[in-house]
Scaffold this active site. Sequence first.
Site, PDB file in Angstrom:
ATOM      1  N   LYS A   1     -10.839  -4.891  -2.575  1.00 43.40           N
ATOM      2  CA  LYS A   1     -11.917  -4.206  -3.013  1.00 43.40           C
ATOM      3  C   LYS A   1     -11.747  -2.623  -3.629  1.00 43.40           C
ATOM      4  CE  LYS A   1     -13.203  -4.029   1.483  1.00 43.40           C
ATOM      5  NZ  LYS A   1     -12.092  -3.779   2.299  1.00 43.40           N
TER       6      LYS A   1
ATOM      7  N   LYS B   1      -4.002 -10.428  -5.390  1.00 43.00           N
ATOM      8  CA  LYS B   1      -5.273 -10.400  -4.691  1.00 43.00           C
ATOM      9  C   LYS B   1      -6.313  -9.746  -5.168  1.00 43.00           C
ATOM     10  CE  LYS B   1      -5.992  -8.651  -0.584  1.00 43.00           C
ATOM     11  NZ  LYS B   1      -7.102  -8.265   0.204  1.00 43.00           N
TER      12      LYS B   1
ATOM     13  N   LYS C   1       0.687  -1.145  -0.088  1.00 38.46           N
ATOM     14  CA  LYS C   1      -0.205  -0.092   0.163  1.00 38.46           C
ATOM     15  C   LYS C   1       0.830   1.273  -0.046  1.00 38.46           C
ATOM     16  CE  LYS C   1      -4.471  -1.789   1.442  1.00 38.46           C
ATOM     17  NZ  LYS C   1      -5.713  -1.478   1.977  1.00 38.46           N
TER      18      LYS C   1
HETATM   19  P1  ATP Z   1      -8.829  -2.967   0.508  1.00 39.73           P
HETATM   20  O1  ATP Z   1      -8.688  -3.308  -1.057  1.00 39.73           O
HETATM   21  O2  ATP Z   1      -9.472  -1.915   0.756  1.00 39.73           O
HETATM   22  O3  ATP Z   1      -7.490  -3.205   1.147  1.00 39.73           O
HETATM   23  P2  ATP Z   1      -9.529  -5.841   0.877  1.00 39.73           P
HETATM   24  O4  ATP Z   1     -10.441  -6.165  -0.038  1.00 39.73           O
HETATM   25  O5  ATP Z   1      -8.356  -6.196   0.707  1.00 39.73           O
HETATM   26  O6  ATP Z   1      -9.573  -4.170   1.145  1.00 39.73           O
HETATM   27  P3  ATP Z   1     -10.124  -5.917   3.597  1.00 39.73           P
HETATM   28  O7  ATP Z   1     -10.963  -5.145   4.233  1.00 39.73           O
HETATM   29  O8  ATP Z   1      -8.563  -5.475   4.039  1.00 39.73           O
HETATM   30  O9  ATP Z   1     -10.284  -6.213   2.151  1.00 39.73           O
HETATM   31  O10 ATP Z   1     -10.171  -7.506   4.136  1.00 39.73           O
HETATM   32  C1  ATP Z   1     -11.331  -8.016   4.986  1.00 39.73           C
HETATM   33  C2  ATP Z   1     -11.225  -9.374   5.244  1.00 39.73           C
HETATM   34  O11 ATP Z   1     -11.202 -10.007   3.639  1.00 39.73           O
HETATM   35  C3  ATP Z   1     -10.177  -9.999   5.564  1.00 39.73           C
HETATM   36  O12 ATP Z   1     -10.353 -10.875   6.515  1.00 39.73           O
HETATM   37  C4  ATP Z   1      -9.132 -10.402   4.368  1.00 39.73           C
HETATM   38  O13 ATP Z   1      -8.395 -11.333   4.734  1.00 39.73           O
HETATM   39  C5  ATP Z   1     -10.318 -10.987   3.455  1.00 39.73           C
HETATM   40  N1  ATP Z   1     -10.017 -10.741   2.269  1.00 39.73           N
HETATM   41  C6  ATP Z   1      -9.561  -9.846   1.458  1.00 39.73           C
HETATM   42  N2  ATP Z   1      -9.357  -9.952   0.298  1.00 39.73           N
HETATM   43  C7  ATP Z   1      -9.455 -11.302   0.137  1.00 39.73           C
HETATM   44  C8  ATP Z   1      -9.313 -12.250  -0.974  1.00 39.73           C
HETATM   45  N3  ATP Z   1      -8.675 -11.699  -2.177  1.00 39.73           N
HETATM   46  N4  ATP Z   1      -9.275 -13.498  -0.963  1.00 39.73           N
HETATM   47  C9  ATP Z   1      -9.904 -13.856   0.509  1.00 39.73           C
HETATM   48  N5  ATP Z   1      -9.890 -13.110   1.603  1.00 39.73           N
HETATM   49  C10 ATP Z   1      -9.833 -11.792   1.365  1.00 39.73           C
END
Ligand code: ATP
Length: 335
Positions: free
Chosen positions: A204, A201, A118
């Site tokens: 969102k 990965k 990030k």
């Molecule tokens: P951002 O893009 O805003 O950083 P993010 O999509 O990575 O967000 P988080 O809010 O950081 O999501 O994560 C929320 C939960 O979802 C955490 O438990 C994280 O491990 C899980 N998670 C996020 N992305 C994935 C993915 N691609 N596959 C499986 N689990 C995920």
Amino acid sequence: MTAPQRKNQVMLSAVQPSNKLTIGNYLGALKNWVHHQNDFDCWFFAVNLHAITVRQDPKELREQTYRAVATYIAAGIQPENATLFVQSQVPEHAELAWILNCYSYMGELSRMTQFKDKSQKAGENIPVGLFTYPVLMASDILLYDTDLVPVGADQKQHIELTRDLAIRMNNLYGEDLFKVPQPMIPPVGAKIMSLQEPTAKMSKSDPDPNASVFLSDSDDQIRKKIKRAVTDSGSEIADDDSKPGVKNLLTIQSAITGKSIAEIVTSYTGKQYGHLKGDTAELVVQAVSPLRNEADRLYQERQFLEQVLAQGAQKARERASQTLKRCYDRIGLLR
Ligand code: ATP
Ligand code: LTN
């Protein structure tokens, strides 16, 4: 372990309301929360203080926070079973985070993969909050004497840091200061990959909307995104690291249906990528469609959501303030 014993154990997790939730958030985290909500004393929340480590539009942030909570409930979390709240409504999180910051090391925070990723994207001015993000997360977890934290694989490193911090503080101030938590990571679906770049990965806040399936996407949007997913050269459907795009679709199917990847691969003998994409799209539509409709409905029920959150914040503050008091007393801080 019998159920009543487990009910005494605390399960806690959270998602950032940084955008609409994706199928990665659902399959990696939320699905596990729903699965275990009757077995443990559950605390689930929206971490809006974490979300502002990346610039957010104020109106969007507020709306996404409600949307996240509506999505938890639509996915099956029952407010009677689990405490639902918003991080900013429980000031103890930020208070304990300051204390833990004073016991965290620059070196260990510099090693966090999420910070490295990030901060690269942040450009020249990297917010300090991005660096101390995992310390706030440790505070979220340690305030509730948490036993288990159901998350996706990307969060394992942050939970290890939380454990290290808890052990460090316990060594200084007494073994019973903090409970040392464990991660709970699903065997399949712990890392759903981007549909456009399947070695990264699914996230969102990815600026490419085609990279993620959001839990708010229409059936048509879901079908289009999965049909456009980047697959690999060749045509054989195999569970092979050299075919990350195909592997990702197989993983999504396995995480939704519970079938093993090997079983799914066998069912595609002699078939083409088009079959795999078509079937995956339909499975995702079946999983997301009812969840989206219910989340849309609940999102409009502002009074109901506010009532759930007010009750949740009150319960959370009662628990969190006890832990914070214990911590202040041990350290010698006047309260
Ligand atoms: P951002 O893009 O805003 O950083 P993010 O999509 O990575 O967000 P988080 O809010 O950081 O999501 O994560 C929320 C939960 O979802 C955490 O438990 C994280 O491990 C899980 N998670 C996020 N992305 C994935 C993915 N691609 N596959 C499986 N689990 C995920
Ligand atoms: N860092 C997590 C979100 C998060 C979290 C938590 C998860 C913040 N606090 C406490 C579990 C427990 C992420 O998913 N990026």
